[in-house]
Scaffold this active site. Structure first.
Site, PDB file in Angstrom:
ATOM      1  N   SER A  20      10.723   6.223 -13.180  1.00  0.00           N
ATOM      2  CA  SER A  20      10.574   6.953 -11.925  1.00  0.00           C
ATOM      3  C   SER A  20      11.015   8.389 -12.150  1.00  0.00           C
ATOM      4  O   SER A  20      11.971   8.633 -12.895  1.00  0.00           O
ATOM      5  CB  SER A  20      11.471   6.318 -10.851  1.00  0.00           C
ATOM      6  OG  SER A  20      11.634   7.196  -9.765  1.00  0.00           O
ATOM      7  N   HIS A  48       3.336   7.362 -15.448  1.00  0.00           N
ATOM      8  CA  HIS A  48       2.146   8.156 -15.101  1.00  0.00           C
ATOM      9  C   HIS A  48       1.167   8.201 -16.280  1.00  0.00           C
ATOM     10  O   HIS A  48      -0.043   8.123 -16.095  1.00  0.00           O
ATOM     11  CB  HIS A  48       2.546   9.602 -14.789  1.00  0.00           C
ATOM     12  CG  HIS A  48       3.423   9.781 -13.594  1.00  0.00           C
ATOM     13  ND1 HIS A  48       4.727  10.213 -13.681  1.00  0.00           N
ATOM     14  CD2 HIS A  48       3.179   9.588 -12.278  1.00  0.00           C
ATOM     15  CE1 HIS A  48       5.244  10.284 -12.460  1.00  0.00           C
ATOM     16  NE2 HIS A  48       4.337   9.905 -11.597  1.00  0.00           N
ATOM     17  N   LYS A  69       4.380   0.033  -9.563  1.00  0.00           N
ATOM     18  CA  LYS A  69       5.746   0.429  -9.200  1.00  0.00           C
ATOM     19  C   LYS A  69       5.821   0.647  -7.680  1.00  0.00           C
ATOM     20  O   LYS A  69       6.777   0.245  -7.026  1.00  0.00           O
ATOM     21  CB  LYS A  69       6.096   1.707  -9.973  1.00  0.00           C
ATOM     22  CG  LYS A  69       7.225   2.529  -9.412  1.00  0.00           C
ATOM     23  CD  LYS A  69       8.539   2.027  -9.893  1.00  0.00           C
ATOM     24  CE  LYS A  69       9.719   2.736  -9.277  1.00  0.00           C
ATOM     25  NZ  LYS A  69       9.511   4.110  -8.893  1.00  0.00           N
ATOM     26  N   GLN A 104       2.589   0.988  -1.506  1.00  0.00           N
ATOM     27  CA  GLN A 104       1.627   2.091  -1.458  1.00  0.00           C
ATOM     28  C   GLN A 104       0.247   1.627  -1.951  1.00  0.00           C
ATOM     29  O   GLN A 104      -0.775   1.914  -1.325  1.00  0.00           O
ATOM     30  CB  GLN A 104       2.141   3.246  -2.327  1.00  0.00           C
ATOM     31  CG  GLN A 104       1.131   4.343  -2.581  1.00  0.00           C
ATOM     32  CD  GLN A 104       1.730   5.539  -3.282  1.00  0.00           C
ATOM     33  OE1 GLN A 104       2.405   6.349  -2.663  1.00  0.00           O
ATOM     34  NE2 GLN A 104       1.497   5.688  -4.572  1.00  0.00           N
TER      35      GLN A 104
HETATM   36  O1  PAF Z   1       2.849   7.877  -5.754  1.00  0.00           O
HETATM   37  C1  PAF Z   1       2.918   9.115  -5.610  1.00  0.00           C
HETATM   38  O2  PAF Z   1       3.320   9.864  -6.507  1.00  0.00           O
HETATM   39  C2  PAF Z   1       2.468   9.727  -4.288  1.00  0.00           C
HETATM   40  O3  PAF Z   1       2.836   8.939  -3.220  1.00  0.00           O
HETATM   41  C3  PAF Z   1       0.972  10.069  -4.257  1.00  0.00           C
HETATM   42  C4  PAF Z   1       0.104   8.828  -4.342  1.00  0.00           C
HETATM   43  C5  PAF Z   1       0.618  11.016  -5.386  1.00  0.00           C
HETATM   44  C6  PAF Z   1       0.634  10.762  -2.934  1.00  0.00           C
HETATM   45  O4  PAF Z   1       1.338  11.942  -2.784  1.00  0.00           O
END
Ligand code: PAF
Length: 281
Positions: free
Chosen positions: A185, A37, A149, A153
């Site tokens: 993760s 992150h 990762k 998505q």
């Molecule tokens: O990747 C994530 O942590 C989640 O899927 C996100 C994009 C914040 C949506 O809740």
């Protein structure tokens, strides 16, 4: 650094930044931040004047038997990390602030969402697309940063932005691994020491597959997936899927394929991990 809990306050902050001519970057997260992150926040700081990190464990993307209640949370630690990394604001609403009890609108991607994780998590990407759309409308970013990762998505969010004409640039930032090779993760926290050791088979087997495909090209996909299966199963992994697909369509590779995505989801005990690698062909 500002902290907003209310949608209206977050929108007022974002509108003010826009009035001042500032560029806004959004880093959507579910908190319990790790180096992966933080690399997204670093990238956001390079891209924009104002960096908003959203921290929201989104209930609508968890299935009824999944880990919503035990998903790790540590707001104080997340706040300190965001501040140290140079974020301008955190948006951390309660679920009741995000979802009206009588809500009846969803954002649902219908094709890419059915592949890979979508097979065992049928409502997951509907929840992700819905919450990310809401975050876009609340934080009003020019650019949003997602991690490689979560390859599927990222692809789905890009498709959503294209198909719904969100005026937002999507940047996909590289996957960050621990020194051991394990993909970072928040869910790694659930692993016992032994399971963490076993989980190293994921990155190890992805590397093996990469070498096989580098040597023999697309024709090695089947054997590479089989080799991965064998290695991960030996290390007590319960495989949900391992697939070698065209990275832009999530379909079987063809002679038009220029990049492969090898993606996997594997359980160690009750912890489901995902990992992937991109290979140019
Ligand atoms: O990747 C994530 O942590 C989640 O899927 C996100 C994009 C914040 C949506 O809740």
């Amino acid at each position: 650094m500002e902290i907003f809990r209310k949608v209206s306050d977050m929108q007022a902050f974002a509108k003010n930044a826009i009035r001042e001519g500032k560029k806004i970057a959004l880093v959507p997260t579910m908190g319990f931040l790790h180096e992966g992150h933080l690399s997204l926040i670093d990238r956001a700081c390079k891209e924009a004047d104002v960096v908003i990190v959203s921290i929201f464990v989104n209930p609508t993307q968890f299935g009824p038997t999944e880990d919503l209640d035990k998903y790790p949370r540590d707001f104080q630690r997340d706040k300190d990390l965001c501040e140290a990394r140079g974020a301008s604001a955190i948006f951390a609403p309660e679920p009741s602030e995000m979802y009206a009890p009588d809500r009846s609108i969803w954002v649902d991607e219908e094709k890419l969402s059915k592949k890979l994780c979508g097979k065992s998590r049928p409502i997951h990407f509907r929840g992700v697309c819905t919450v990310v759309s809401k975050l876009f409308n609340i934080c009003l970013p020019d650019v949003a940063i997602f991690g490689q990762k979560d390859a599927q998505q990222a692809l789905i969010i890009k498709r959503m932005v294209r198909d719904l004409n969100f005026p937002i640039e999507i940047i996909v930032s590289p996957l960050i691994r621990e020194a051991s090779g394990l993909a970072m993760s928040s869910r790694n926290k659930y692993l016992t020491a032994e399971q963490k050791e076993d989980a190293l088979s994921l990155s190890r087997s992805l590397k093996t597959a990469e070498k096989m495909i580098a040597k023999d090209g697309l024709s090695a996909c089947g054997a590479a997936v089989e080799a991965m299966r064998a290695e991960i199963t030996t290390c007590n992994g319960e495989i949900d899927y391992i697939e070698c697909l065209d990275s832009s369509t999530l379909e079987e590779p063809t002679d038009k394929t220029t990049e492969l995505l090898i993606a996997l989801a594997v359980k160690f005990g009750t912890t489901r991990l995902i990992d992937n690698i991109l290979i140019g062909v």
